[in-house]
Design a protein around this motif. Sequence first.
Motif, PDB file in Angstrom:
ATOM      1  N   ARG A 196      59.640 -71.054 -80.925  1.00 43.62           N
ATOM      2  CA  ARG A 196      58.601 -70.385 -80.142  1.00 43.62           C
ATOM      3  C   ARG A 196      57.302 -70.264 -80.950  1.00 43.62           C
ATOM      4  NH1 ARG A 196      57.416 -67.983 -74.887  1.00 43.62           N
ATOM      5  NH2 ARG A 196      55.702 -66.558 -75.310  1.00 43.62           N
ATOM      6  N   ARG A 197      57.409 -69.856 -82.203  1.00 43.74           N
ATOM      7  CA  ARG A 197      56.211 -69.747 -83.045  1.00 43.74           C
ATOM      8  C   ARG A 197      55.551 -71.106 -83.228  1.00 43.74           C
ATOM      9  NH1 ARG A 197      59.504 -66.360 -86.175  1.00 43.74           N
ATOM     10  NH2 ARG A 197      59.816 -68.042 -87.690  1.00 43.74           N
ATOM     11  N   GLY A 198      56.369 -72.139 -83.360  1.00 44.46           N
ATOM     12  CA  GLY A 198      55.817 -73.476 -83.527  1.00 44.46           C
ATOM     13  C   GLY A 198      54.996 -73.910 -82.328  1.00 44.46           C
ATOM     14  N   VAL A 199      55.464 -73.586 -81.146  1.00 47.08           N
ATOM     15  CA  VAL A 199      54.721 -73.914 -79.927  1.00 47.08           C
ATOM     16  C   VAL A 199      53.420 -73.122 -79.873  1.00 47.08           C
ATOM     17  CG1 VAL A 199      54.706 -73.599 -77.420  1.00 47.08           C
ATOM     18  CG2 VAL A 199      56.628 -74.722 -78.508  1.00 47.08           C
ATOM     19  N   GLU A 200      53.509 -71.838 -80.128  1.00 44.99           N
ATOM     20  CA  GLU A 200      52.304 -70.999 -80.071  1.00 44.99           C
ATOM     21  C   GLU A 200      51.244 -71.479 -81.051  1.00 44.99           C
ATOM     22  OE1 GLU A 200      54.467 -66.774 -78.800  1.00 44.99           O
ATOM     23  OE2 GLU A 200      54.088 -67.241 -80.911  1.00 44.99           O
ATOM     24  N   THR A 201      51.673 -71.905 -82.237  1.00 41.56           N
ATOM     25  CA  THR A 201      50.737 -72.299 -83.283  1.00 41.56           C
ATOM     26  C   THR A 201      50.186 -73.702 -83.105  1.00 41.56           C
ATOM     27  OG1 THR A 201      51.892 -70.875 -84.868  1.00 41.56           O
ATOM     28  CG2 THR A 201      50.451 -72.586 -85.783  1.00 41.56           C
ATOM     29  N   HIS A 202      51.041 -74.626 -82.661  1.00 42.07           N
ATOM     30  CA  HIS A 202      50.662 -76.045 -82.668  1.00 42.07           C
ATOM     31  C   HIS A 202      50.538 -76.694 -81.292  1.00 42.07           C
ATOM     32  CE1 HIS A 202      51.192 -76.208 -87.013  1.00 42.07           C
ATOM     33  NE2 HIS A 202      52.364 -75.632 -86.878  1.00 42.07           N
ATOM     34  N   TYR A 203      51.093 -76.095 -80.247  1.00 42.89           N
ATOM     35  CA  TYR A 203      51.135 -76.794 -78.967  1.00 42.89           C
ATOM     36  C   TYR A 203      50.766 -75.913 -77.773  1.00 42.89           C
ATOM     37  CZ  TYR A 203      53.665 -80.245 -81.719  1.00 42.89           C
ATOM     38  OH  TYR A 203      54.028 -81.161 -82.675  1.00 42.89           O
ATOM     39  N   SER A 204      50.072 -74.827 -78.008  1.00 40.82           N
ATOM     40  CA  SER A 204      49.648 -73.970 -76.898  1.00 40.82           C
ATOM     41  C   SER A 204      48.226 -74.324 -76.483  1.00 40.82           C
ATOM     42  CB  SER A 204      49.711 -72.495 -77.301  1.00 40.82           C
ATOM     43  OG  SER A 204      48.770 -72.215 -78.327  1.00 40.82           O
ATOM     44  N   TYR A 205      47.879 -74.008 -75.249  1.00 42.63           N
ATOM     45  CA  TYR A 205      46.509 -74.242 -74.782  1.00 42.63           C
ATOM     46  C   TYR A 205      45.514 -73.481 -75.647  1.00 42.63           C
ATOM     47  CZ  TYR A 205      48.533 -76.259 -70.555  1.00 42.63           C
ATOM     48  OH  TYR A 205      49.230 -77.044 -69.670  1.00 42.63           O
ATOM     49  N   GLN A 206      45.869 -72.261 -76.031  1.00 45.48           N
ATOM     50  CA  GLN A 206      44.969 -71.451 -76.835  1.00 45.48           C
ATOM     51  C   GLN A 206      44.683 -72.114 -78.178  1.00 45.48           C
ATOM     52  OE1 GLN A 206      46.297 -67.438 -77.466  1.00 45.48           O
ATOM     53  NE2 GLN A 206      44.584 -66.894 -78.794  1.00 45.48           N
ATOM     54  N   ALA A 207      45.719 -72.713 -78.771  1.00 48.32           N
ATOM     55  CA  ALA A 207      45.547 -73.327 -80.084  1.00 48.32           C
ATOM     56  C   ALA A 207      44.571 -74.497 -80.060  1.00 48.32           C
ATOM     57  CB  ALA A 207      46.903 -73.788 -80.622  1.00 48.32           C
ATOM     58  N   TRP A 208      44.486 -75.184 -78.924  1.00 49.10           N
ATOM     59  CA  TRP A 208      43.662 -76.391 -78.831  1.00 49.10           C
ATOM     60  C   TRP A 208      42.439 -76.233 -77.934  1.00 49.10           C
ATOM     61  CZ3 TRP A 208      44.144 -80.572 -81.885  1.00 49.10           C
ATOM     62  CH2 TRP A 208      45.311 -80.659 -82.647  1.00 49.10           C
ATOM     63  N   ALA A 209      42.183 -75.024 -77.444  1.00 51.36           N
ATOM     64  CA  ALA A 209      41.073 -74.818 -76.511  1.00 51.36           C
ATOM     65  C   ALA A 209      39.730 -75.232 -77.104  1.00 51.36           C
ATOM     66  CB  ALA A 209      41.035 -73.361 -76.073  1.00 51.36           C
ATOM     67  N   GLU A 210      39.468 -74.814 -78.338  1.00 53.11           N
ATOM     68  CA  GLU A 210      38.175 -75.128 -78.946  1.00 53.11           C
ATOM     69  C   GLU A 210      37.993 -76.623 -79.134  1.00 53.11           C
ATOM     70  OE1 GLU A 210      35.662 -74.106 -83.042  1.00 53.11           O
ATOM     71  OE2 GLU A 210      37.373 -72.841 -82.448  1.00 53.11           O
ATOM     72  N   THR A 211      39.041 -77.299 -79.580  1.00 54.36           N
ATOM     73  CA  THR A 211      38.963 -78.748 -79.760  1.00 54.36           C
ATOM     74  C   THR A 211      38.730 -79.448 -78.429  1.00 54.36           C
ATOM     75  OG1 THR A 211      40.489 -78.586 -81.625  1.00 54.36           O
ATOM     76  CG2 THR A 211      40.168 -80.775 -80.674  1.00 54.36           C
ATOM     77  N   TRP A 212      39.401 -78.964 -77.389  1.00 58.80           N
ATOM     78  CA  TRP A 212      39.235 -79.545 -76.050  1.00 58.80           C
ATOM     79  C   TRP A 212      37.796 -79.372 -75.558  1.00 58.80           C
ATOM     80  CZ3 TRP A 212      41.874 -82.440 -72.535  1.00 58.80           C
ATOM     81  CH2 TRP A 212      41.373 -82.463 -71.238  1.00 58.80           C
ATOM     82  N   LEU A 213      37.253 -78.182 -75.741  1.00 61.47           N
ATOM     83  CA  LEU A 213      35.892 -77.933 -75.277  1.00 61.47           C
ATOM     84  C   LEU A 213      34.882 -78.784 -76.022  1.00 61.47           C
ATOM     85  CD1 LEU A 213      36.074 -74.054 -74.883  1.00 61.47           C
ATOM     86  CD2 LEU A 213      35.974 -75.744 -73.059  1.00 61.47           C
ATOM     87  N   ARG A 214      35.083 -78.947 -77.325  1.00 58.57           N
ATOM     88  CA  ARG A 214      34.177 -79.827 -78.086  1.00 58.57           C
ATOM     89  C   ARG A 214      34.298 -81.265 -77.599  1.00 58.57           C
ATOM     90  NH1 ARG A 214      36.042 -77.095 -82.790  1.00 58.57           N
ATOM     91  NH2 ARG A 214      37.300 -78.940 -83.296  1.00 58.57           N
ATOM     92  N   ALA A 215      35.531 -81.694 -77.382  1.00 57.89           N
ATOM     93  CA  ALA A 215      35.748 -83.097 -76.979  1.00 57.89           C
ATOM     94  C   ALA A 215      35.163 -83.394 -75.619  1.00 57.89           C
ATOM     95  CB  ALA A 215      37.228 -83.405 -76.992  1.00 57.89           C
ATOM     96  N   THR A 216      35.156 -82.399 -74.754  1.00 57.65           N
ATOM     97  CA  THR A 216      34.644 -82.622 -73.396  1.00 57.65           C
ATOM     98  C   THR A 216      33.225 -82.093 -73.218  1.00 57.65           C
ATOM     99  OG1 THR A 216      35.737 -80.545 -72.707  1.00 57.65           O
ATOM    100  CG2 THR A 216      36.937 -82.599 -72.342  1.00 57.65           C
ATOM    101  N   SER A 217      32.584 -81.756 -74.342  1.00 56.43           N
ATOM    102  CA  SER A 217      31.179 -81.313 -74.353  1.00 56.43           C
ATOM    103  C   SER A 217      30.954 -80.081 -73.489  1.00 56.43           C
ATOM    104  CB  SER A 217      30.257 -82.451 -73.850  1.00 56.43           C
ATOM    105  OG  SER A 217      30.374 -83.589 -74.662  1.00 56.43           O
ATOM    106  N   LEU A 218      31.948 -79.190 -73.451  1.00 59.95           N
ATOM    107  CA  LEU A 218      31.828 -77.983 -72.652  1.00 59.95           C
ATOM    108  C   LEU A 218      31.667 -76.738 -73.510  1.00 59.95           C
ATOM    109  CD1 LEU A 218      34.589 -78.605 -69.976  1.00 59.95           C
ATOM    110  CD2 LEU A 218      32.153 -78.813 -69.674  1.00 59.95           C
ATOM    111  N   ALA A 219      31.655 -76.909 -74.820  1.00 59.80           N
ATOM    112  CA  ALA A 219      31.626 -75.745 -75.695  1.00 59.80           C
ATOM    113  C   ALA A 219      30.399 -74.865 -75.431  1.00 59.80           C
ATOM    114  CB  ALA A 219      31.623 -76.195 -77.154  1.00 59.80           C
ATOM    115  N   SER A 220      29.285 -75.457 -75.035  1.00 51.23           N
ATOM    116  CA  SER A 220      28.058 -74.672 -74.823  1.00 51.23           C
ATOM    117  C   SER A 220      28.145 -73.771 -73.616  1.00 51.23           C
ATOM    118  CB  SER A 220      26.865 -75.616 -74.654  1.00 51.23           C
ATOM    119  OG  SER A 220      27.052 -76.477 -73.546  1.00 51.23           O
ATOM    120  N   PHE A 221      29.165 -73.991 -72.748  1.00 52.24           N
ATOM    121  CA  PHE A 221      29.281 -73.187 -71.550  1.00 52.24           C
ATOM    122  C   PHE A 221      30.240 -72.006 -71.746  1.00 52.24           C
ATOM    123  CE2 PHE A 221      28.065 -77.398 -70.119  1.00 52.24           C
ATOM    124  CZ  PHE A 221      26.992 -77.105 -69.300  1.00 52.24           C
ATOM    125  N   VAL A 222      30.855 -71.887 -72.917  1.00 52.11           N
ATOM    126  CA  VAL A 222      31.814 -70.815 -73.153  1.00 52.11           C
ATOM    127  C   VAL A 222      31.091 -69.547 -73.618  1.00 52.11           C
ATOM    128  CG1 VAL A 222      33.803 -70.111 -74.520  1.00 52.11           C
ATOM    129  CG2 VAL A 222      33.624 -72.449 -73.688  1.00 52.11           C
TER     130      VAL A 222
END
Length: 222
Positions: A196-222
């Motif tokens: 469970r900890r492994g998922v939360e740390t490495h595979y949760s939406y929260q863990a990758w949200a910032e990277t996703w927003l940068r990749a999709t050029s949406l970070a400026s809208f957060v």
Amino acid sequence: MEAADTVIAGSEVLAEAAAEISNNVVMIPSCVEPSKYVRKQNYSITGSPTAVWIGTPSTEPFLAGIADALLSLHRRLGLRVRVISAGTASLGPLDPIVDRIPWSIDTFSEHLASADLGIMPLPNTTFERGKCAYKLLQYGATGLPMVGSPVGANVQALARMGGVSSGSARGGWEESISSIINASSREREMMGHTSRRGVETHYSYQAWAETWLRATSLASFV
């Protein structure tokens, strides 16, 4: 991919393949939302132990590759195999030890949580090496101990979630599953907490949200 501004790949294997075509590849693994999963609470095994597999009808045949191990475990330890899927096809010699559960968004997580361990067999082929270990992530979000084939993204996912690699045991799948069934309830509970900890740390939406927003050029809208 040649026309895309950014290519998001779900695993290192896919990212390497995409990099041969695109100059802007970002690796973001498949993710789950842990809070949407029922967490396993009881790690005692009462009655027949249950290994759960969740997936689609097209991937059910992967179970045939470990049929001998599963049947031997049934004879020795009474193992049952729970298959959560929309499929209804015969699984051949496994049919007598398989309990089918129709997949439903409302119930699948409860059926995962009431199993004793999760399994993810994969053949080591080009297509399967591109898979993103999603079954393992679902087991981890539930807090299940797990066994998986050391193929593609499974290797890193198993390491991060404290799962058992079927390639690490001399007896392969049979010994790997046996090690979890024969462990104490406390040991299985610790494995479940690690997954469970492994998922939360490495595979949760929260863990990758910032990277996703940068990749999709949406970070400026957060």
